[in-house]
Scaffold this motif. Structure first.
Motif, short mmCIF file in Angstrom:
data_model
loop_
_atom_site.label_atom_id
_atom_site.label_comp_id
_atom_site.label_asym_id
_atom_site.label_seq_id
_atom_site.Cartn_x
_atom_site.Cartn_y
_atom_site.Cartn_z
N GLN A 67 47.44 22.28 107.92
CA GLN A 67 48.17 22.79 108.36
C GLN A 67 48.51 24.18 109.16
O GLN A 67 48.54 24.42 110.22
CB GLN A 67 49.72 21.88 107.85
N ASN A 68 48.15 24.88 107.90
CA ASN A 68 48.15 26.17 108.12
C ASN A 68 47.30 26.26 109.02
O ASN A 68 46.99 27.08 109.75
CB ASN A 68 48.63 27.08 107.37
N ARG A 71 47.21 25.01 112.85
CA ARG A 71 47.80 25.89 113.22
C ARG A 71 47.45 27.14 114.14
O ARG A 71 47.51 27.97 115.45
CB ARG A 71 49.32 26.29 113.02
N ASN A 195 59.18 16.11 111.01
CA ASN A 195 57.56 16.10 112.08
C ASN A 195 58.08 16.51 113.92
O ASN A 195 57.47 16.88 114.07
CB ASN A 195 57.56 14.60 112.32
N ARG A 197 60.71 19.00 113.97
CA ARG A 197 60.31 20.80 113.79
C ARG A 197 58.41 21.41 114.13
O ARG A 197 58.17 22.32 114.39
CB ARG A 197 61.06 21.17 112.54
N ASP A 198 57.52 20.77 112.87
CA ASP A 198 56.77 20.78 112.45
C ASP A 198 55.87 20.95 114.04
O ASP A 198 55.04 21.73 114.38
CB ASP A 198 56.03 19.89 111.96
N GLN A 199 56.40 19.71 114.77
CA GLN A 199 55.28 19.81 116.35
C GLN A 199 55.98 21.08 117.51
O GLN A 199 55.24 21.86 117.50
CB GLN A 199 56.40 18.59 117.11
N VAL A 201 57.28 23.80 115.46
CA VAL A 201 56.49 24.69 115.51
C VAL A 201 54.79 24.52 115.63
O VAL A 201 54.01 25.64 116.08
CB VAL A 201 55.73 25.03 113.76
N THR A 212 54.74 30.89 108.88
CA THR A 212 55.43 30.57 108.67
C THR A 212 55.85 30.03 107.00
O THR A 212 54.25 30.35 106.54
CB THR A 212 55.66 28.64 108.70
N GLU A 214 57.83 28.62 103.64
CA GLU A 214 59.83 27.62 103.29
C GLU A 214 60.72 28.54 103.44
O GLU A 214 60.33 29.52 102.40
CB GLU A 214 59.20 26.21 102.26
#
Length: 699
Positions: A67-68, A71, A195, A197-199, A201, A212, A214
């Motif tokens: 994911q990172n 991004r 989901n 929130r991730d979208q 981001v 990001t 946690e």
């Protein structure tokens, strides 16, 4: 040995519930296969010690590293795509033959060459003015397009900053929702909200380069920082927002971050923020702003040089030449910290500033104010790049110069470095520390106009001539003449005065004749046959007036460039040979200054960069540099974009292989979970049959 106390009915019931929940999760995944930003979910169960299926936990299947990486690659594509798309627009504009000012310059100088062939031809002279208007119009069209692109950039940037702020607020709000949902149900992740929130981001990552992490408390919330370290979404749920400002140029937007709880905004390095926003800022600072200024530099240098040369000639009415083009006066922009922002200062291109003018901005700092008659100020002038950083010379030192006792009076312009003059009309009202920003080349190219309307006013002839005496016995001949100064001051008190009186003649008492006393000595006389100076030790006959000015006894030593003309000869003089220097009366067929005007296109007149110590280049080379620079940067941006897109494709495939919905896999799960559901139902049926049998046996 484990003792199970659950009955068959309870075991079957728990199995039915578990299978049903697995079917729900699978159906949820299949239903959202086309939902952007959806991360597939998985439900797991714990086995109960007493028998049957225990509590279920539903979680998203996600690889944080994938994911990172996605991004980061999204940020890279956003930056290069924004840069390339805007750069390619300017590349197409400047590379187009239809928009090229190089062709307009060639036609203009070609018309001057034609006029030099027939200096008395009014049609040829009129063609020069027509091509001048065409050239100015073409430059104005290009400059207007660039100005429109700057306005377009600012509008787009405001929209993107508003979108980024909305996303930041949304992420902070979703963090709060996630904290609440996880507190109420610690066994199931709030997948839909996470989901979303991730979208958000990911969309923010397309606009900006972010990192990001946690929250360490495990409440599911994310903290977001710019990669440069500034916080956007904080641990306590607060957030910081972007804003745009400009000081002193309100059209040159600066990116700032409003820090929570602090009264001041933090200035960010715009080109380092990455993403679409960073790419647009890079495009502005690396391509758009330099192109505006370099085009303005060509326009001002070219027109100023034409004015300078035309003033050194004589027109069809036998008068000294005037300006062909009208150049604008530009106003200094006051910095917001000035003591009185209503005070003004102005600038303009110096009469002889064509070759010194750069593409840089000029920061004027008031060092001291000296009231009196007249009022005076001490100033420091610093050359700046479009982004506000200081221009450096070849040794890496800032290009700056201090001046003392500059007259602060309306209408009085004082020359400074870089080919400009500055005016301080507010006298003693300035305050030490006040600063102004002059941008001579940014928005002035479309303000240039052709002010000459009569073809007769083109100064194609030279204003002086040198005639040999008919009685000369030597073979010395005139080979070249030059005019460098036609400033009129009959009293010769102005240090910049020339020998021209501005009324079709030369000032009385100035050189009017030279006589050779020998091959190594000549004497200069005025019109009344008074000896002005004797030049001895002559070894050649180049630049005769320069030799006279360097000789002992020259009576005009306090003047900077006198008499303002010079000439060279070759051959062998005889004693008594003389040459008369006079105003070029009736010299309308003379084309010497026309040749000088036409030759300006071949001379290295313009500074090659924003440094005042840069090499000189021609006007055509200056425009070619703009075209090639934009083309090179656009080509590199295209390559970088293709590489970034390839990297994003790889990271997207990696992320989807883990977190994306695979319909084949989900279909297999659906069959499997249907079978487990049916099997649990059979167990429940068997339990019911056994229970009925037991009841019947007791009746």
């Amino acid at each position: 040995m484990v003792i199970r106390t659950a009955d068959l009915f309870s075991v079957a019931t728990s199995g039915l519930r578990a299978s049903n929940q697995l079917l729900d999760t699978t159906g949820h995944n299949i239903a959202n296969v086309n939902t952007e930003g959806f991360v597939r979910e998985r439900t797991t169960f714990a086995t109960q010690v007493i028998g049957g299926v225990g509590r279920a936990t539903t979680e998203r299947i996600i690889n944080v590293f994938a994911q990172n990486q996605l991004r980061r690659d999204t940020t890279s594509v956003g930056e290069h795509e924004a840069y390339y798309n805007r750069a390619s627009t300017l590349d197409d504009l400047f590379a187009s033959e239809a928009n090229s000012i190089s062709n307009s310059m060639s036609r203009f100088f070609g018309s001057l060459q034609t006029a030099s062939d027939e200096p008395t031809n009014m049609a040829a002279r009129q063609l020069v003015l027509g091509e001048a208007n065409s050239l100015v119009g073409q430059i104005g069209t290009l400059a207007g397009f660039l100005e429109a692109k700057e306005k377009e950039f600012n509008l787009e940037m405001e929209s993107l900053i508003e979108r980024a702020n909305t996303l930041i607020e949304n992420i902070a709000d979703l963090n709060g929702q996630i904290r609440t949902l996880k507190a109420n149900n610690r066994f199931d992740e709030p997948g839909a909200v996470m989901n979303e929130r991730d979208q958000a981001v990911m969309e923010l990552a397309e606009l900006l380069s972010i990192e990001t992490r946690e929250n360490g408390t495990g409440d599911g919330s994310l903290m977001i920082n710019l990669t440069s370290g500034e916080s956007l979404v904080l641990e306590d749920g607060s957030f910081n927002l972007f804003q745009l400002g400009g000081n002193p140029d309100l059209n040159y937007k600066s990116l700032m971050l409003d820090s929570t709880g602090k009264p001041t905004a933090l200035r960010l390095a715009e080109t380092d923020v990455g993403g679409t926003i960073g790419g647009l800022f890079r495009y502005r600072d690396e391509i758009l702003e330099p192109a505006q200024r370099e085009l303005g530099q060509i326009a001002l240098s070219l027109t100023a040089a034409m004015n300078e040369q035309n003033r050194l000639g004589m027109d069809f009415d036998l008068q000294l030449g005037g300006d062909i083009f009208g150049l604008p006066t530009f106003s200094g922009l006051p910095y917001q910290d000035n003591a009185d922002t209503s005070l003004v200062m102005n600038g303009r291109v110096a009469p002889d500033g064509a070759s010194s003018l750069t593409s840089a901005d000029y920061q004027i700092t008031i060092d001291a104010v000296n009231p009196g008659a007249p009022n005076q100020v001490d100033i420091t002038v610093t050359l700046l790049n479009p982004d506000g950083t200081q221009v450096e010379d070849a040794s890496g030192n800032p290009i700056t110069q201090s001046y003392t006792n500059i007259e602060a009076t309306a209408g009085v312009f004082s020359p400074v470095l870089g080919g400009i003059e500055v005016e301080f009309p507010n006298g003693a009202s300035y305050t030490a520390g006040d600063q102004f920003l002059l941008q001579p080349t940014k928005e002035t190219a479309d303000e240039i106009e052709v002010v000459m309307t009569r073809p007769e006013d083109l100064a194609l002839a030279s204003p002086f001539r040198v005639d040999s005496d008919l009685a000369n016995t030597g073979d010395v001949q005139l080979v070249s003449t030059t005019v460098t100064n036609t400033t009129v001051d009959g009293t010769l008190t102005d240090p910049d005065a020339s020998a021209f009186d501005g009324a079709g003649g030369l000032v009385a008492g100035t050189p009017a004749r030279i006589v050779f006393n020998s091959a190594t000595e000549f004497e200069v006389f005025d019109e009344a046959n008074n000896s002005l100076v004797v030049v001895t030790g002559v070894t050649d006959y180049n630049n005769m007036m320069a030799q006279a000015a360097a000789a002992a006894g020259w009576p005009f030593g306090g003047l900077n460039d006198f008499p303002g003309y010079d000439f060279s000869m070759q051959g062998t003089p005889k004693v008594g040979d003389s040459f008369t220097i006079a105003y070029n009366t009736d010299g309308v067929n003379d084309n010497r200054n026309a040749l000088e005007l036409a030759d300006l296109q071949n001379r290295d007149i313009m500074s090659s960069s924003n440094s005042s110590s840069a090499n000189q280049i021609t006007f055509h080379e200056g425009y070619a540099n703009i075209v090639s620079d934009i083309g090179e940067k656009t080509s590199r941006a295209d390559i970088a974009l293709q590489a970034a897109e390839a990297m994003k494709k790889q990271s997207s495939d990696w992320f989807d292989s883990i977190s994306g919905v695979n319909l084949d896999e989900e279909a297999a799960n659906l069959v499997r979970f249907q079978q487990t559901y049916a099997a649990s139902a059979r167990i429940l049926t068997a339990a019911q049959t056994i229970f009925d049998t037991i009841l019947n046996s007791t009746r």
